[in-house]
Each structure stands twice: as structure tokens, then as C-alpha cells.
Write an enzyme that holds these catalytic residues in place. Structure first.
Site, PDB file in Angstrom:
ATOM      1  N   LEU A 142       0.518 -83.388  26.676  1.00 44.97           N
ATOM      2  CA  LEU A 142       1.170 -84.672  26.447  1.00 44.97           C
ATOM      3  C   LEU A 142       0.132 -85.530  25.755  1.00 44.97           C
ATOM      4  CD1 LEU A 142       2.793 -85.511  29.888  1.00 44.97           C
ATOM      5  CD2 LEU A 142       3.949 -84.873  27.795  1.00 44.97           C
ATOM      6  N   CYS A 143       0.503 -86.338  24.816  1.00 48.00           N
ATOM      7  CA  CYS A 143      -0.535 -87.043  24.061  1.00 48.00           C
ATOM      8  C   CYS A 143      -0.012 -88.368  23.529  1.00 48.00           C
ATOM      9  CB  CYS A 143      -0.974 -86.253  22.833  1.00 48.00           C
ATOM     10  SG  CYS A 143      -1.268 -84.524  23.115  1.00 48.00           S
ATOM     11  N   THR A 144      -0.948 -89.200  23.048  1.00 48.93           N
ATOM     12  CA  THR A 144      -0.583 -90.397  22.299  1.00 48.93           C
ATOM     13  C   THR A 144      -1.402 -90.415  21.017  1.00 48.93           C
ATOM     14  OG1 THR A 144      -0.161 -91.596  24.353  1.00 48.93           O
ATOM     15  CG2 THR A 144      -0.466 -92.917  22.363  1.00 48.93           C
TER      16      THR A 144
END
Ligand SMILES: *[C@@H]1O[C@H](CO)[C@@H](O)[C@H](O)[C@H]1NC(C)=O
Ligand SMILES: *[C@@H]1O[C@H](CO)[C@@H](O)[C@H](O)[C@H]1NC(C)=O
Ligand SMILES: *[C@@H]1O[C@H](CO)[C@@H](O)[C@H](O)[C@H]1NC(C)=O
Length: 394
Positions: A142-144
Site C-alpha cells: 500500500l503506498c502514497t
């Protein structure tokens, strides 16, 4: 409910069952200020640099990294095996991994097959386990990611790498895999003729590159895009013999290594058939060169571009299509946008981007590292992160 939402709910239910109690949203904290240069409890420390010499045969390139990191990789591979055996107790899957996967090595595009052989040899691990270790990263992140443009048309690209969703909560309130990844995190300077071709931050023993830049040309990050019918299916198809699609981590490595411009990178990332859906976040060196490419396995669904003339001075992506609401329990998009809006275009810098990426829940228990990239100035910085309690699972 559609695929991605259902998957996320499933994961949440499983996580809740493990953790016992889950804090109730919303828990966004005030946008952080003056967190850069990094210090204090959310900064674990610097990430070591290694040079990867692309003039060496692929088999030899990872020797130095592996000599240092083999013990940590062994621990990680053991955790993955324990997890798999906890879910499928017969030991069958691990047996298949050890016996069957090595046969597939010849089907990986160059240079990946030879690099994996070299890594397995130095680590002293079976080939199949290094292959499955490489498969594993295609699925659980999961990332931004953010690309911004300032008033002078100067671009910056920043990201948090969050990893380890659903992979085991330990007694110290951290995700085991996320913790085990921290010592495996490496900064890599890929060189030809002793000159940098690209820089990247990755995990020792993993050949895909999710975060990196070619100085002067472009920056690239990859965020997971969930679709139950996507990732696993594509990987299973690939294992079973339908191999016309590219691994997402490998295609981004190839682009970082061999694309010669922002436009070429964009073209390849938009058109290549993939084993798993993904978001590619691409930044260039000139005004307007920044986009989020939303990919299905076969085609691009959307290319969301900077449009500075219309006042659109950033694009940001977490793990949801921009035309859908983020999952209620996992809304990192709203705080990212809110803190960018509050920062304003006038004040965008490495320091203020680091502030945004240090604001919970953009920073969360799964965050392994934060990277800041300035393509034009050739500045590349990555930092290991921590998220001490109170801090939500992701
Ligand atoms: C929890 O933290 C302590 C000290 O920080 C460490 O010794 C222990 O191994 C950790 N436990 C787990 C399950 O990670
Ligand atoms: C980059 O291009 C070179 C030369 O064509 C090729 O040998 C190499 O395998 C490519 N690298 C990747 C990661 O695809
Ligand atoms: C941020 O600003 C943009 C552009 O004005 C707006 O569309 C968006 O809703 C804002 N987001 C938040 C969370 O404030």
C-alpha cells in the site's frame, strides 16, 4: 461490492481478528510541520547505499548487497514460509515452491533470470524461494505517491512505501513483515561506465524497482492497485505458461534502466501488458510532466496529468482509482490532498512534502520508507520510517 472493496474488507476482517480491536475512523492528525530534516520517533534512520554495476554480468551484480543482507533475507523468507504453512498446513505449497518454480527461471526476461541465480547462490537459498520472494512483492504493498509542480515549473516527486498488509501483527504492535523489511531496505545506484543511470530504493534480493529516478529525465513510483481478479490471476497464468505479460516490478525496473525520456517511459507504462494491475506515478523534468497512470492488466484506464495552467499543481495517488471513493477505513487520499492544499503551491519543497508524508494516516504502521526526488537537480533522498503508537495499522 466490487472486487477491490471486497478484498479490502476481507483483509480488514482478518486484521481485526488478529488485532482484537481496531481504532474507529476518522483519526487523521493535524498536518505535520517542520519534520524535515528527519529526526525524532518517526525517523528510524538512514538507508545504506550500494552501487550496482550494470557492466558486470547479471549473475555477479548483486554480490556485495547479498553478502551484507543474506541473513536478513533468510529471516524474511522463513516468515513467508511460516505464514504460508499457517494458511495451508500440509507443506505442499512450500514444496511446490522449492521444486517447481526453478523450472520457470528460464522464462523470466533477461537480466532477471541470471540475477536471481546470482542472488540465490550468494544467499545460500533455494532458487524457488528467491523466485517466490520476488513474486511476493507483486502483491502486498500500500503506498502514497505525489508529483508536484511549483510556481516556477519545477517538479518534485515523493512517496511513502507501505508494505506488509495482513502479514502478521506481532506483540510489539508492528507488522512483522514491515519490521523485517526495514533492515532489507537499500538505496541503489545503478551505473554504467562508472556513471549513474538511475537511482532506486528497494529491498535486497528483490529485482523489481518500485521507486526511482533517472537524474535529469524522469522519476517513477509504482503503487499497488487491488483487484482480486487481477494480481493473483495474472501470476497464476504466468506460472501456468501464459507469459505474454510483464511483471510490474520488472517493467518499472526496465523503464528506469532503459527508457531515455519522460515520454518514452509514459508510452511503455501505458501500453505494456501486465501480470497485475498497478498505478504508475511518473514525473518528468519540465512543467506539466507529471501523471498517474491507472493500469488494468491489458490497458491503461486513465492518465491523470498535471495541468499547472488550470491550477492543478499536483497529482497524488494512494491505492484507489480516482473516480472511486477510497475505502472508508483506509482513506489516505483525503489527508494527503488536504495537507498539500494547506501547504500551497508557493511553499512546496522537500521539507513540506516530507511533512505531508509524516502525517498520520499517510504515515502508518506499514510505512517502511519515505523517498523525495528532484529530477532536475539530481537530488534523491530516502529515509526509514517508524510510526510509534498511537498509530493505526495502515
Ligand atoms: C519486541 O520488542 C523487544 C524489545 O524492543 C524485542 O526484544 C522483542 O523481540 C520484540 N518482540 C517481537 C515479537 O518482535
Ligand atoms: C536494458 O537494455 C539492455 C540493452 O538492450 C538489456 O541488455 C537489458 O537487459 C535491459 N535491462 C532491463 C532491466 O530490461
Ligand atoms: C484540495 O484542493 C483541490 C483543488 O482546489 C480540491 O478539488 C480538493 O477537494 C481539495 N481537497 C481537500 C481534501 O481539501
Amino acid at each position: 461490492m466490487r472486487g477491490p472493496g471486497r478484498l479490502a474488507l476481507l483483509l480488514l476482517a482478518a486484521a481485526a481478528a488478529r488485532v482484537g480491536t481496531v481504532p474507529v475512523p476518522p483519526w487523521t492528525e493535524d498536518c505535520r510541520k517542520s519534520t524535515y530534516p528527519p529526526s525524532g520517533p518517526t525517523y528510524r534512520g538512514p538507508i545504506p547505499w550500494y552501487t550496482i554495476n550494470l557492466d558486470l554480468p547479471p549473475y555477479k551484480r548483486w554480490h556485495e548487497v547479498m553478502v551484507d543482507k543474506a541473513p536478513a533475507i533468510k529471516l524474511m523468507v522463513k516468515s513467508i514460509k511460516d505464514l504460508v504453512n499457517a494458511f495451508v498446513p500440509s507443506g505442499k505449497i512450500v514444496q511446490i515452491v522449492d521444486q517447481k518454480l526453478p523450472e520457470l527461471l528460464g522464462h523470466l526476461p533477461e537480466p532477471f533470470g541470471e540475477e536471481i541465480k546470482g542472488i540465490a547462490a550468494v544467499a545460500g537459498l533455494p532458487l524457488g524461494e528467491i523466485i517466490s520472494y520476488n513474486i511476493f512483492y507483486e502483491v502486498f504493498s500500500l503506498c502514497t505517491s505525489i508529483v508536484t509542480e511549483d510556481k516556477e515549473g519545477h517538479l518534485l516527486h515523493a512517496r511513502n512505501m507501505d508494505f506488509g498488509l495482513f502479514l502478521g501483527w506481532n506483540r510489539n504492535n508492528t507488522w512483522t513483515v514491515t519490521e523485517q523489511l526495514k533492515p532489507l531496505t537499500v538505496n541503489l545506484d545503478f551505473q554504467r561506465n562508472s556513471k549513474t543511470v538511475f537511482k532506486a530504493t528497494g529491498f535486497a534480493g528483490y529485482l523489481g524497482m518500485f521507486t526511482g529516478f533517472q537524474p535529469g529525465r524522469f522519476s517513477l513510483t509504482l503503487n499497488e492497485r487491488f483487484a482480486l481478479s487481477g494480481g493473483f490471476l495474472g501470476i497464476i497464468e504466468w506460472i501456468l505458461g501464459k507469459r505474454d505479460a510483464a511483471w510490474v516490478g520488472f517493467i518499472s525496473r526496465s523503464v528506469l534502466e532503459n527508457a531515455t525520456s519522460y515520454e518514452e517511459a509514459k508510452n511503455i507504462l501505458t501500453k505494456t501488458k501486465l501480470v497485475a494491475p498497478a498505478y504508475f506515478i511518473l514525473g518528468g523534468s519540465r512543467s506539466g510532466e507529471g501523471c498517474v497512470i491507472t493500469r488494468d492488466r491489458k490497458e491503461s484506464l486513465d492518465v491523470n496529468e498535471l495541468s499547472p495552467k488550470e491550477g492543478k499543481w499536483y497529482v497524488a495517488e494512494t491505492n484507489y482509482d480516482r473516480w472511486r471513493h477510497p475505502l472508508f477505513i483506509d482513506d489516505r487520499r483525503t489527508p494527503t490532498q488536504m495537507c498539500l492544499n494547506r501547504t500551497t503551491q508557493e511553499h512546496i519543497s522537500f521539507a513540506t512534502l516530507y511533512d505531508v508524508l509524516s502525517t498520520k494516516p499517510v504515515l502508518n504502521k506499514l510505512t517502511v520508507f519515505t523517498t523525495l526526488m528532484d529530477v532536475l537537480k539530481g537530488r534523491y533522498e530516502s529515509f526509514l520510517r517508524d510510526c510509534p503508537d498511537p498509530c493505526f495499522g495502515w
